[in-house]
Design an enzyme around this catalytic site. Structure first.
Site, mmCIF file in Angstrom:
data_model
loop_
_atom_site.group_PDB
_atom_site.id
_atom_site.type_symbol
_atom_site.label_atom_id
_atom_site.label_comp_id
_atom_site.label_asym_id
_atom_site.label_seq_id
_atom_site.Cartn_x
_atom_site.Cartn_y
_atom_site.Cartn_z
ATOM 1 N N ILE A 611 0.702 -1.173 0.027
ATOM 2 C CA ILE A 611 -0.149 0.094 0.023
ATOM 3 C C ILE A 611 0.725 1.163 0.003
ATOM 4 O O ILE A 611 0.457 2.512 0.080
ATOM 5 C CB ILE A 611 -0.912 -0.110 1.110
ATOM 6 C CG1 ILE A 611 -0.224 -0.109 2.612
ATOM 7 C CG2 ILE A 611 -2.061 -1.112 1.048
ATOM 8 C CD1 ILE A 611 -1.039 0.106 3.765
ATOM 9 N N GLY A 612 2.127 1.083 -0.137
ATOM 10 C CA GLY A 612 3.065 2.418 -0.183
ATOM 11 C C GLY A 612 4.289 1.901 -0.202
ATOM 12 O O GLY A 612 5.040 0.842 0.460
ATOM 13 N N GLY A 614 8.435 3.762 0.401
ATOM 14 C CA GLY A 614 9.207 4.710 0.860
ATOM 15 C C GLY A 614 10.507 4.565 0.914
ATOM 16 O O GLY A 614 11.252 3.747 0.280
ATOM 17 N N GLY A 615 11.363 5.405 1.324
ATOM 18 C CA GLY A 615 12.790 5.545 1.384
ATOM 19 C C GLY A 615 13.350 4.434 1.913
ATOM 20 O O GLY A 615 14.719 3.923 1.910
ATOM 21 N N GLY A 617 11.517 1.637 2.882
ATOM 22 C CA GLY A 617 10.951 0.329 2.864
ATOM 23 C C GLY A 617 9.595 0.381 2.231
ATOM 24 O O GLY A 617 9.138 1.586 1.773
ATOM 25 N N VAL A 619 5.145 -0.651 2.757
ATOM 26 C CA VAL A 619 4.369 -0.879 3.608
ATOM 27 C C VAL A 619 3.285 -1.860 3.167
ATOM 28 O O VAL A 619 2.793 -1.649 1.852
ATOM 29 C CB VAL A 619 3.520 0.247 4.098
ATOM 30 C CG1 VAL A 619 2.520 -0.094 5.048
ATOM 31 C CG2 VAL A 619 4.696 1.473 4.554
ATOM 32 N N LYS A 633 5.623 -2.990 7.799
ATOM 33 C CA LYS A 633 6.637 -2.145 7.264
ATOM 34 C C LYS A 633 7.891 -3.191 6.669
ATOM 35 O O LYS A 633 8.676 -3.375 7.899
ATOM 36 C CB LYS A 633 7.191 -1.037 7.814
ATOM 37 C CG LYS A 633 8.262 -0.166 7.265
ATOM 38 C CD LYS A 633 7.751 0.547 6.018
ATOM 39 C CE LYS A 633 8.139 1.894 5.813
ATOM 40 N NZ LYS A 633 7.719 2.648 4.665
ATOM 41 N N ASP A 733 11.421 12.342 9.920
ATOM 42 C CA ASP A 733 10.790 12.271 8.560
ATOM 43 C C ASP A 733 9.187 12.655 8.650
ATOM 44 O O ASP A 733 8.345 11.874 8.196
ATOM 45 C CB ASP A 733 10.967 10.993 7.847
ATOM 46 C CG ASP A 733 10.620 10.893 6.647
ATOM 47 O OD1 ASP A 733 10.729 11.901 5.884
ATOM 48 O OD2 ASP A 733 10.219 9.734 5.996
#
Length: 914
Positions: A611-612, A614-615, A617, A619, A633, A733
């Protein structure tokens, strides 16, 4: 007949009935001693002023006396008054000619209560200003007795009831301000008797009915503001007779019918706002007679027909809002005459034809919105002449041809939307020279060729959408230079090859590659080797009632030893055993959830559960065997490959187990292995703040009250992390992607979302963590050290983003230039939400914007601490002293500090370091 009895024998008020109106006659003037006692009993001045008996009351702040020693003026414009308005015995001040209880500062005064009847005894009064207070009740009919009154201002209070018809008796009135209250009912026709009236403002109330024809008698009136009420019916014909009008505001009502040709008689008009009604018909060509107009707003109506070519006569225009109508035909070439135009909004109409090349003559344009029409043909190369443009939105049309290379000249652009057209050819590499671009949408076109690596030069980019084209070749590694990206959509093209690691792993929370079948993220053998590894699990301190039971792991398992089941421990007492480099531990879910359960639930971290990204890892939404849904995560593998990271990870998470705050997401557990690490935490069903703000439906449900609560909750959670934890924590962050929303749309800070925290103590501040490939600025930040002021800055950005509905971009730096002085606060707010009507909401918005700007200071030392921010939200909120729509960002930044540092109670804190 009624009587008013004063507490002193020096003023006897006799109430009589006369001609259907109440009239109050005052007794002879009292002595100076009585005036002083009246001022003293009001409680409006502090004891530091009134306690000095050697000082005459004529020397008190804001008080002036005439030659005889009688009080003739009270002016609080430079001195803040607070208390109950009814405490002042006005019958003891018969010489008073000027009463100003407003303020020239940003904050309100704090007078409460109703307007007392005794004020009607001030027969000599010429100026009465009670604006910017918290007065309630109704405007008393006895106001008719103030026959010398020239200025009456009760705006920006909570006055309710109807407008008393007795106002018509104040024949000397030149200025009448009743706006921003809760007045209801119809406007009495007696207002038409005020023949000397020059300014009439009834805006932002709850007035109903038609605009009364009697207003046509106000031959001297220059400003009429009836906006944001509930007026119905047509625009009255009589308005064409008010030839002295310079400003006419009728927007935000329910007016219907056409715009009458008689509007062309108002030759002195400089501002005409009719937007947000239900007006139909066409724009009359007579509007071209209004050659003094600087602002014309007709947006949000049902206007049809064509834009009349006579619009080109309005050569003084700086803003033209025609969006959200049903306008057809072509954009008239006569528009080239509007050389002073800064804002041109024609979007969401039915305009056809092509974009006239004459538009290139509007070199003063800052914002040009033509999207959502039926415009065809090619984009004229003359568009490159508009070098002052910051926003160019042409999306949702039928434009064809290629993107003109002249776009390279638009170096001031921050937003460029060409999506949803029929543009062909390739993306011009020269677009990489539009250095300030923050948002670029080229989606849903017919673009071909490769993604030019020059896009990597656009280091301010936040939103990049190239989806639904026919782009080919690999994704250039240079795109990974866009370290500010929040949203990258390359879906439904013909891209191939490996997704660059320097693109996936920096902080790009929202990436979409779907529909590119030849793209791949990593080798299959890597995933297979990861699955066969011996896994270790780590646990965190769990809630009081939790039971510690060992988990099932692949291979040998050695457990932590700690307190007995059901007993809360103050900290984790860890005794570890290593085998084959694996640090072994337990899990905390009902004894049956382990690594293999996670693997099975996610089908070995299949992308369909992702579902996402990021820098640090990816999710995943994961349903555990016990039915509980959690967010998982999975950290990027390169972190685990660094041996030094292992101890760092354990030490930091150990401290984070002590975090207990209602606005910080719970960390349920985690696993650590040299080839695989993942965190398990509470799943938030409403997703992130980022998504909520970018979905129009959710954004409109996410109203001002919820947004204000979210910003304050975030501030309190960060204050807790920085100042109330045993070992202070810096998040590192904070962003709208890491502020998640629960079912009540309440904010929870995702403290472990990216493993971006930093424990602040002597040992760990020098800790060196192996990093993914990142940009030079981020590397520099690590080199110079991280402190809590980084979080403060990020909080300021998130707070602005929440209020604006989009990333603030360069708005902070804009304020440091002269151009920032003209930016009005309400212009930057999320336009999808209604204008804030309640005083409390408006005050809170200004407070948040002020705090956000203070937090975003370029100098870290001048930023407040999060504790100061949190306390400022908890302190008593001082009100505004001028209408919300009149406040500029520069005023908020420069003046609002005195509001927060003024003589307020309940510990209003300073927002900058001493």
């Amino acid at each position: 007949m009624m009587s008013i009895i004063c507490s002193t024998s020096l003023a006897v008020l006799i109430t009589i009935a006369f001609s259907g109106y109440n009239s109050i006659v005052a007794a002879p003037a009292p002595s100076n001693e009585s005036e002083a006692s009246a001022l003293l009993r009001s409680g409006w001045w502090p004891s530091s002023v009134t306690g000095n008996t050697t000082l005459s009351h004529c020397t008190w702040p804001g008080v002036s006396c005439d030659a005889s020693g009688s009080v003739n003026r009270i002016d609080s414009a430079e001195y803040q008054i607070q208390g109950n308005f009814n405490n002042m015995n006005f019958s003891l001040l018969p010489s008073l000619t000027y009463l100003n209880l407003s303020s020239r500062q940003l904050y309100y005064n704090e007078l409460t209560g109703e307007i007392p009847l005794q004020i009607c005894t001030l027969a000599r009064l010429t100026h009465l200003d009670l604006s910017c207070n918290f007065l309630t009740g109704e405007l008393p009919p006895c106001i008719q007795n103030l026959t010398s009154l020239q200025v009456l201002d009760i705006s920006r209070n909570d006055i309710n009831g109807s407008i008393p018809p007795e106002l018509g008796m104040l024949k000397r009135l030149t200025h009448l301000y009743l706006g921003s209250n809760a007045l209801r009912g119809v406007v009495p026709s007696t207002v038409g008797l005020l023949h000397n009236l020059q300014l009439l403002t009834f805006g932002s109330n709850k007035l109903v009915g038609i605009i009364p024809p009697a207003l046509g008698n106000l031959a001297k009136v220059k400003v009429v503001d009836l906006s944001d009420n509930k007026f119905i019916g047509p625009i009255p014909l009589f308005l064409g007779n008010l030839t002295s009008l310079t400003k006419l505001y009728l927007g935000g009502n329910q007016l219907s019918g056409p715009i009458l040709p008689e509007i062309g008689n108002l030759m002195s008009l400089t501002e005409l706002f009719l937007g947000g009604n239900q007006l139909g018909g066409s724009i009359p060509p007579e509007i071209g007679n209004l050659t003094s107009l600087t602002g014309l707003s007709l947006e949000g109506n049902q206007l049809g027909g064509s834009i009349p070519p006579e619009i080109g006569n309005l050569t003084s225009l700086t803003t033209l809002y025609l969006q959200g109508n049903k306008l057809g035909g072509s954009i008239p070439p006569e528009i080239e005459n509007l050389t002073g135009l800064a804002i041109l909004y024609l979007q969401e109409n039915k305009l056809g034809g092509s974009i006239p090349p004459e538009i290139g003559n509007l070199t003063s344009l800052i914002e040009l919105f033509l999207g959502g029409n039926q415009l065809g043909g090619s984009i004229p190369p003359e568009i490159g002449n508009l070098t002052s443009l910051t926003k160019l939105f042409l999306g949702g049309n039928k434009l064809s041809g290629s993107i003109p290379p002249e776009t390279r000249n638009l170096t001031s652009l921050t937003g460029l939307d060409l999506g949803g057209n029929q543009l062909g050819g390739s993306i011009p590499p020269k677009i990489g020279e539009v250095w300030n671009l923050e948002s670029l949408d080229l989606s849903s076109n017919n673009l071909v060729g490769r993604i030019p690596p020059e896009l990597g030069n656009l280091v301010h980019m936040i939103y990049l959408d190239l989806s639904c084209n026919s782009l080919t070749g690999p994704i250039p590694w240079a795109i990974g230079n866009l370290t500010k990206l929040n949203n990258l959509n390359l879906s439904y093209n013909h891209l191939k090859g490996q997704i660059p690691y320097n693109l996936v792993y920096p902080v790009v929370p929202n990436i979409d590659f779907i529909g590119n079948k030849d793209l791949y993220r990593f080798r299959k053998t890597e995933a297979q080797s990861r699955r066969s590894s011996v896994i270790q699990c780590m646990t965190m301190l769990i809630p009081l009632a939790a039971i510690f039971i060992s988990c099932i792991v692949v291979g040998s398992c050695f457990l932590f030893r700690h307190a007995k089941t059901g007993v809360q421990t103050k900290s984790l007492q860890l005794e570890t055993t290593e085998k084959n480099g694996n640090f072994l531990s337990i899990w905390n879910y009902d004894g049956r959830i382990a690594y293999e359960d996670i693997i099975n639930a996610t089908e070995d971290f299949d992308l369909k559960y992702c579902i996402g990204i990021g820098g640090y890892g990816s999710v995943y939404r994961t349903q555990l065997p016990n039915g509980k849904v959690v967010a998982l995560k999975k950290l990027h593998c390169f972190e685990a490959e660094d041996p030094s990271f292992d101890e760092s990870f354990r030490n930091e998470v150990k401290h984070l187990t002590e975090v207990r705050h209602r606005s910080i997401i719970k960390l349920h557990g985690f696993c650590l292995h040299r080839r695989c690490m993942f965190l398990v935490y509470e799943y938030m069903e409403n997703g992130s703040l980022f998504y909520a703000l970018r979905n129009d439906v959710e954004a409109m449900e996410f109203d001002w009250s919820k947004r204000l609560d979210l910003v304050q909750d975030t501030a309190h959670s960060l204050s807790y992390m920085h100042h109330d934890c045993a070992r202070p924590i810096v998040h590192r962050d904070i962003s709208s992607n890491n502020i998640l929303l629960n079912s009540k749309m309440q904010a929870l800070c995702q403290i472990l979302a990216l493993l971006g925290f930093w424990i602040m103590n002597a040992h760990l501040t020098s800790l060196q963590i192996s990093l993914a490939p990142m940009d030079t600025l981020r590397q520099l930040a690590y080199t110079l050290g991280i402190n809590e002021k980084c979080d403060v800055y990020s909080f300021g950005v998130v707070a602005l983003e929440t209020m604006m509905g989009e990333h603030p971009g360069d708005i902070v730096s804009t304020l440091s230039t002269s151009s920032g002085e003209d930016i009005m606060l309400h212009k930057i707010l999320d336009p999808r939400l209604p204008f804030p009507r309640e005083n409390s909401i408006a005050r809170s918005i200004v407070l948040i914007v002020f705090i956000a700007l203070a937090c975003s200071s370029a100098n870290p030392k001048s930023r407040p601490t999060m504790k100061q921010v949190s306390e400022a939200f908890l302190a008593r909120k001082l009100p505004l002293a001028k209408p919300f729509h009149e406040i500029s960002l520069a005023q908020v930044r420069h003046n609002n500090k005195s509001w927060l540092e003024g003589e307020s109670t309940e510990g209003s804190s300073r927002l900058s370091d001493e």
